[in-house]
Write an enzyme that holds these catalytic residues in place. Structure first.
Site, mmCIF file in Angstrom:
data_model
loop_
_atom_site.group_PDB
_atom_site.id
_atom_site.type_symbol
_atom_site.label_atom_id
_atom_site.label_comp_id
_atom_site.label_asym_id
_atom_site.label_seq_id
_atom_site.Cartn_x
_atom_site.Cartn_y
_atom_site.Cartn_z
ATOM 1 N N GLY A 166 40.131 47.075 43.963
ATOM 2 C CA GLY A 166 40.189 45.840 44.734
ATOM 3 C C GLY A 166 41.516 45.145 44.502
ATOM 4 O O GLY A 166 42.175 45.372 43.489
ATOM 5 N N GLN A 226 47.591 38.329 44.204
ATOM 6 C CA GLN A 226 48.137 39.324 43.276
ATOM 7 C C GLN A 226 49.455 39.910 43.773
ATOM 8 O O GLN A 226 50.227 40.449 42.993
ATOM 9 C CB GLN A 226 47.133 40.469 43.055
ATOM 10 N N CYS A 280 41.591 44.641 35.654
ATOM 11 C CA CYS A 280 42.312 44.036 36.775
ATOM 12 C C CYS A 280 43.728 44.603 36.813
ATOM 13 O O CYS A 280 44.353 44.756 35.762
ATOM 14 C CB CYS A 280 42.361 42.524 36.563
ATOM 15 N N HIS A 290 34.933 39.539 41.621
ATOM 16 C CA HIS A 290 36.232 39.537 40.937
ATOM 17 C C HIS A 290 37.358 39.138 41.891
ATOM 18 O O HIS A 290 38.212 38.303 41.558
ATOM 19 C CB HIS A 290 36.476 40.944 40.364
ATOM 20 N N GLU A 291 37.361 39.723 43.100
ATOM 21 C CA GLU A 291 38.453 39.450 44.042
ATOM 22 C C GLU A 291 38.370 38.023 44.591
ATOM 23 O O GLU A 291 39.394 37.358 44.774
ATOM 24 C CB GLU A 291 38.461 40.475 45.182
ATOM 25 N N HIS A 335 39.872 35.622 42.267
ATOM 26 C CA HIS A 335 41.340 35.551 42.357
ATOM 27 C C HIS A 335 41.771 34.465 43.342
ATOM 28 O O HIS A 335 42.801 33.810 43.147
ATOM 29 C CB HIS A 335 41.931 36.886 42.838
HETATM 30 NI NI NI Z 1 41.911 41.511 39.622
#
Ligand code: NI
Length: 171
Positions: A46, A51, A96, A138-139, A142
């Site tokens: 992902g 990011q 990650c 998780h994404e 972010h």
């Molecule tokens: Ni991540």
């Protein structure tokens, strides 16, 4: 398409909240295409726009339950995603691409349903269990400036990580 540089922990941008996507234009499509290429090259599951340095609410997630499909075909693009339903729980190692080489024990719901827009602005729902559910959470974290290290109750040593993944290797 181009591979973009992945920001790493310590970069202040990763702790900022991303803004909603409002224009479903070529610029967004280029961003998503680049994110796809960057994710596949990094062999991740992902990736979120912040990011790669873009503070917009766009993520891509691999639905690894689609085992018969190619990695490229497993990718789901989620624009302005929101978790609309979750249940169950799972506790396991999480990592990650922005925190390379580090895995922590993180508790997540085992099943998650997400509402999001596609690259053209159409709303749809997607759901996942296990790793895919973990990845949705998780994404989306972010996009709100959260890294898994904040949620992790314990960073795992190499030996502990091997214990979690060891049994998998015997399959
Ligand atoms: Ni991540």
């Amino acid at each position: 398409m181009a591979i973009r540089k992945i920001r790493e922990e310590g970069d202040a941008l990763l702790l900022k909240k991303s803004r909603p996507v409002t224009d479903f234009n070529d610029r967004l499509h280029t961003l998503l295409d680049d994110m796809r290429e960057t994710l596949l090259q990094a062999d991740g599951v992902g990736l979120a726009a912040p990011q790669v340095g873009v503070l917009r609410r766009a993520v891509i997630v691999m639905d690894t339950s689609l085992e018969d499909k190619s990695p490229e075909e497993q990718i789901i693009e989620l624009i302005n995603p929101e978790i609309v339903e979750f249940d169950g729980e799972q506790k396991g190692p999480e990592g990650c691409l922005s925190v390379p080489g580090v895995y922590g024990l993180v508790e997540r719901p085992n099943h998650v349903r997400v509402r999001a827009q596609d690259r053209f602005g159409n709303w749809f729902e997607a759901e996942g269990t296990g790793l895919t559910a973990r990845c949705f959470c998780h994404e989306i974290d972010h996009l709100d400036g959260h890294l898994f290290t904040e949620r992790s109750e314990k960073i795992l040593s190499d030996e502990e990580l091997e214990e979690y993944y060891g049994s998998k290797d015997e399959d």
